[in-house]
Design a protein around this motif. Structure first.
Motif, PDB file in Angstrom:
ATOM      1  N   GLY A 232       0.783  -1.238   0.000  1.00 49.52           N
ATOM      2  CA  GLY A 232       0.000   0.000   0.000  1.00 49.52           C
ATOM      3  C   GLY A 232       0.810   1.280   0.000  1.00 49.52           C
ATOM      4  N   GLU A 233       2.109   1.198   0.202  1.00 48.40           N
ATOM      5  CA  GLU A 233       2.942   2.407   0.220  1.00 48.40           C
ATOM      6  C   GLU A 233       3.175   2.933  -1.191  1.00 48.40           C
ATOM      7  N   SER A 234       3.403   4.228  -1.252  1.00 46.96           N
ATOM      8  CA  SER A 234       3.753   4.845  -2.528  1.00 46.96           C
ATOM      9  C   SER A 234       4.765   5.951  -2.272  1.00 46.96           C
ATOM     10  N   VAL A 235       5.466   6.317  -3.320  1.00 49.31           N
ATOM     11  CA  VAL A 235       6.437   7.405  -3.257  1.00 49.31           C
ATOM     12  C   VAL A 235       6.358   8.168  -4.572  1.00 49.31           C
ATOM     13  N   GLU A 236       6.601   9.464  -4.507  1.00 46.56           N
ATOM     14  CA  GLU A 236       6.567  10.300  -5.705  1.00 46.56           C
ATOM     15  C   GLU A 236       7.965  10.749  -6.065  1.00 46.56           C
ATOM     16  N   CYS A 237       8.191  10.863  -7.343  1.00 49.18           N
ATOM     17  CA  CYS A 237       9.470  11.329  -7.886  1.00 49.18           C
ATOM     18  C   CYS A 237       9.137  12.282  -9.029  1.00 49.18           C
ATOM     19  N   SER A 238       9.775  13.433  -9.046  1.00 49.62           N
ATOM     20  CA  SER A 238       9.555  14.354 -10.162  1.00 49.62           C
ATOM     21  C   SER A 238      10.875  14.997 -10.556  1.00 49.62           C
ATOM     22  N   TYR A 239      10.966  15.356 -11.823  1.00 53.10           N
ATOM     23  CA  TYR A 239      12.159  16.025 -12.331  1.00 53.10           C
ATOM     24  C   TYR A 239      11.807  16.744 -13.619  1.00 53.10           C
ATOM     25  N   LYS A 240      12.676  17.659 -14.005  1.00 50.83           N
ATOM     26  CA  LYS A 240      12.479  18.435 -15.227  1.00 50.83           C
ATOM     27  C   LYS A 240      13.614  18.131 -16.188  1.00 50.83           C
TER      28      LYS A 240
END
Length: 107
Positions: free
Chosen positions: A71-79
């Motif tokens: 059930g865990e989640s993690v977010e990753c973002s980049y440009k």
């Protein structure tokens, strides 16, 4: 067995010298912990990578490592920004152990 949901990068063309934001969510929707997770998106030197959050920059590659419990989640973002006119198909990958076997997935 752990199941991983990989939100793929859209196939929109990235225009020369225009910044594109990539937002990812890694989520374990299975019944076991997903371990030894490695997400990797490698770019040629014709791209500049900035504004990364929730992941790390290694050379000209974005990387996330870790484990996700049920059930865990993690977010990753980049440009990313193309510094030169180039044709390039991103092939991000993720590798993880799902409690039974090692799984490799590609965008």
């Amino acid at each position: 067995m752990a199941r991983y949901r990989f939100s793929a990068i859209d196939t929109t063309r990235i225009r020369f010298n225009v910044e594109k934001t990539i937002d990812l969510i890694f989520k374990n929707s299975g019944s076991n912990t997903a371990s030894d997770i490695l997400y990797l998106d490698e770019f040629p030197s014709d791209f500049m990578i900035t504004g990364f959050s929730g992941c790390t920059l290694s050379g000209n590659s974005i990387k996330w490592t870790g484990e996700l419990k049920i059930g865990e989640s993690v977010e990753c973002s980049y440009k990313i920004k193309a510094l030169n006119k180039i044709k390039y198909d991103s092939k991000a990958s993720i590798k993880y152990f799902n409690g039974d076997k090692v799984v490799n997935e590609y965008s």
